[in-house]
Write an enzyme that holds these catalytic residues in place. Structure first.
Site, PDB file in Angstrom:
ATOM      1  N   ARG A 123     -30.774 -60.816  87.131  1.00 36.54           N
ATOM      2  CA  ARG A 123     -29.853 -59.660  86.943  1.00 36.54           C
ATOM      3  C   ARG A 123     -28.443 -60.094  86.450  1.00 36.54           C
ATOM      4  NH1 ARG A 123     -31.327 -59.631  92.550  1.00 36.54           N
ATOM      5  NH2 ARG A 123     -32.749 -57.715  92.957  1.00 36.54           N
ATOM      6  N   LYS A 144     -23.151 -54.751  73.247  1.00 34.57           N
ATOM      7  CA  LYS A 144     -24.285 -53.661  73.400  1.00 34.57           C
ATOM      8  C   LYS A 144     -25.521 -54.642  73.232  1.00 34.57           C
ATOM      9  CE  LYS A 144     -22.898 -49.137  72.038  1.00 34.57           C
ATOM     10  NZ  LYS A 144     -23.304 -48.184  70.820  1.00 34.57           N
ATOM     11  N   GLU A 186     -22.516 -52.830  56.988  1.00 35.79           N
ATOM     12  CA  GLU A 186     -21.866 -52.577  58.446  1.00 35.79           C
ATOM     13  C   GLU A 186     -20.267 -53.023  58.075  1.00 35.79           C
ATOM     14  OE1 GLU A 186     -22.344 -51.283  61.487  1.00 35.79           O
ATOM     15  OE2 GLU A 186     -24.439 -51.265  62.014  1.00 35.79           O
ATOM     16  N   LYS A 228     -13.988 -53.843  64.823  1.00 35.01           N
ATOM     17  CA  LYS A 228     -14.885 -53.289  66.006  1.00 35.01           C
ATOM     18  C   LYS A 228     -14.149 -53.722  67.303  1.00 35.01           C
ATOM     19  CE  LYS A 228     -19.330 -53.043  67.459  1.00 35.01           C
ATOM     20  NZ  LYS A 228     -20.806 -53.313  67.491  1.00 35.01           N
ATOM     21  N   ARG A 242     -15.270 -45.151  70.918  1.00 32.20           N
ATOM     22  CA  ARG A 242     -16.396 -46.163  70.412  1.00 32.20           C
ATOM     23  C   ARG A 242     -17.263 -45.443  69.528  1.00 32.20           C
ATOM     24  NH1 ARG A 242     -18.804 -51.527  73.417  1.00 32.20           N
ATOM     25  NH2 ARG A 242     -20.449 -51.921  71.753  1.00 32.20           N
ATOM     26  N   ASN A 246     -20.435 -45.288  65.545  1.00 32.69           N
ATOM     27  CA  ASN A 246     -21.732 -44.737  64.823  1.00 32.69           C
ATOM     28  C   ASN A 246     -21.640 -43.859  63.613  1.00 32.69           C
ATOM     29  OD1 ASN A 246     -22.865 -45.847  67.214  1.00 32.69           O
ATOM     30  ND2 ASN A 246     -22.067 -43.878  68.465  1.00 32.69           N
ATOM     31  N   HIS A 253     -30.338 -44.234  62.216  1.00 31.63           N
ATOM     32  CA  HIS A 253     -31.576 -44.776  63.371  1.00 31.63           C
ATOM     33  C   HIS A 253     -32.797 -43.765  63.157  1.00 31.63           C
ATOM     34  CE1 HIS A 253     -28.803 -46.841  66.557  1.00 31.63           C
ATOM     35  NE2 HIS A 253     -28.761 -47.415  65.416  1.00 31.63           N
ATOM     36  N   HIS A 266     -31.491 -52.248  58.619  1.00 34.37           N
ATOM     37  CA  HIS A 266     -30.568 -51.533  59.312  1.00 34.37           C
ATOM     38  C   HIS A 266     -29.398 -51.153  58.336  1.00 34.37           C
ATOM     39  CE1 HIS A 266     -28.158 -49.870  62.661  1.00 34.37           C
ATOM     40  NE2 HIS A 266     -27.421 -50.678  62.221  1.00 34.37           N
TER      41      HIS A 266
END
Lengths: 367, 367
Positions: A123, A144, A186, A228, A242, A246, A253, A266
């Site tokens: 966990r 993320k 990016e 970022k 946020r 994207n 994607h 990517h």
């Protein structure tokens, strides 16, 4: 060496960016008071492992840490629940406990995968990222982590912030050229959503960046991470702002999924996605220059800006429908307002996207 | 109907305990402002589904919610990454988005499994628990969700608090007798770690509880949940106090793993574990009465208090070594000081445990 603090309250952490950091990892772990009694798990891939794993292990062992490691296949296909389970097996058999640290040595794939292991092993245990790609400057900020589902990317994951990020720019010198370009995609995105002057700097420095000039890299990565970090600090769990990160990702994607996570890197997919977003913005009435400047920018970096003619519109749209950026069946789309400024809209239709796919396919055939 | 608030700051949530709640689920969802545009996913199992799924769906649909459902096999074996992935597929194909709610309709297995789906689908969506077993009163407080790894239980998971828990005690009337006893085992545990008077109440009410007397059930479940909520509020992420909830679980989990998650129900395994913990405490000098009272208590509820002679000590110890409760290779053990009070110690050795396993095996042969 530059240090950038990602400000997230009690989950804040530093990003160290500079040369020669890998050999100093043990000292950084000591400085951060990471437990020595518990074994550390290093996750890396078969490209990065042979180059940097033993250097990392040596540094950690010299500081008194015990390490175990798991080398996965390179590439997006390792971001699967199957590989995730294999790493869990290694962790359990290696005796990792709640005080252990999981270390990601590699690019975005290894970071996302090892990060989700760290988020869910018992966990949640501590996580340190050691990015070895330019692309990973993006995933090293914001926590993320995820694996892919065969139906959609990054569908299974968590928010799990690292203890620190050690960004050794020396490791970037061994990157294949295609990965360099993909990573810079990016970096450019961070300019396009936030900072026109950084976009201009990227364009002016394109040759130096493509040549992996260390000074340009440290500056560009620091700026990219910093933009970022500003966005993520405002909205850690992606309730609003946020989402601007994207830009290019809704279509990007879908292109990756349609191509079976193998055809596009990517950064290549989102390069096309950002050009498509610019085109949609223009089709909705924004100034034509937004599309032209965006397309020119990515072309300077040798990144794709058109869609291969053999790709099927319906397949791409279907993949988009499965993507997370749908909210109650509406497409949430990030569109440029001008260079360095974007907006989030919810009235882009599937037909608008289908139309721009056709335009970018035609554009590709004219080349 | 009783309402208990689990106090966890911005992650606080209510537990509603009473009769007839299932048919009112739709109204509870509306009261909690859960989104109607996004589909809800109900996860249940093949025992509970036929009894209560359509009632739940009807209530939600009458309030204007769209539902999809996934029925998994009953039993601990469904707490696997494979079943987890199947549910993810159902969620994606059903169009769940970030505003969707995952509902667990069932016992602890369904709660843990659906909870981990809620924690990781798109990096986290809302979660509502509708427990249909007594045992689930334990897992419905505290936000621990997980699936098992073949080497150890609950190894892959998260902390993910529900929006609310709807505990309809009418659904307990259909529980098989063995599950009733197993569930009461966790209720008794909450007395043993925290509250001698609640332990006494449990002993006095054993017949009524075993007969599923609604008034006794509502009182016992509320007290059990309330004790757990007090512990969890103090230590949400198990850094200290929360470990007392593991009374009986160190050995209990190992017995479950050694029996292949099929031989013992969870409550049965921890019943033996709590008797073993009492015996270890006595072996270390505590008053003999602790063992006798503990053993008598569980016997009154028809729960096992000895270890089957065919089980191998080494297998059980090996399973313990893989368990999370090991911290830097030391066993963290919860031992009774007296009835209603426990301590956490780190100097119980594998030999101490081996010895008590032998004692409880011999005890079983005397019966």
């Amino acid at each position: 060496m530059r240090t950038l603090q990602v400000d997230l309250g009690e989950r804040s952490y530093p990003i160290y960016i500079g040369g020669g950091l890998l050999a100093e990892t043990g000292e950084y772990f000591e400085r951060h008071n990471l437990a020595k009694k518990s074994p550390l798990l290093i996750v890396t891939d078969e490209h990065v492992g042979p180059l940097y794993l033993s250097k990392l292990e040596t540094s950690l062992q010299n500081s008194g840490y015990r390490t175990i490691s798991k080398v996965v296949k390179a590439g997006e296909k390792s971001k699967s629940l199957e590989v995730f389970e294999e790493i869990m097996t290694t962790a359990i058999e290696g005796g990792l406990d709640r005080h252990s640290v999981v270390i990601a040595l590699g690019g975005g794939v290894v970071g996302d995968l090892a990060g989700f292991v760290a988020a869910s092993y018992m966990r949640g245990v501590k996580f340190v990222q050691i990015p070895t790609t330019i692309l990973a400057h993006d995933s090293s900020v914001g926590g993320k982590v995820a694996v892919n589902h065969r139906l959609a990317k990054n569908m299974i994951g968590a928010f799990h912030q690292p203890e620190m990020v050690l960004y050794d720019v020396d490791t970037l010198q061994t990157l294949p050229e295609r990965d360099v370009r993909s990573g810079l995609s990016e970096m450019i995105k961070h300019g396009l959503i936030w900072d026109k002057s950084f976009t201009d700097w990227c364009r002016d420095q394109s040759d130096k960046l493509l040549d992996l000039d260390p000074e340009s890299l440290v500056y560009g990565l620091t700026l990219g991470c910093s933009i970022k970090a500003q966005v993520v600090s405002t909205d850690e769990r992606e309730h609003g702002l946020r989402a601007i990160l994207n830009l290019g990702h809704t279509l990007g994607h879908a292109l990756e999924a349609t191509g079976g996570y193998g055809q596009f890197l990517h950064g290549e997919a989102i390069s096309i996605g950002m050009v498509a977003a610019a085109k949609i913005a223009v089709n909705r009435g924004r100034d034509q220059s937004i599309y032209l400047v965006t397309k020119d920018l990515f072309e300077r970096f040798g990144l794709p800006t058109t869609i291969p003619s053999q790709m099927n519109e319906d397949d791409i749209i279907a993949a988009m429908m499965h993507d997370k950026k749908f909210k109650e069946n509406q497409i949430i789309y990030v569109l440029p307002i001008s260079i360095g400024e974007v907006e989030i809209v919810n009235d882009v239709t599937a037909d608008d996207v289908r139309h721009v796919i056709q335009e970018l396919k035609e554009e590709g055939q004219h080349v």
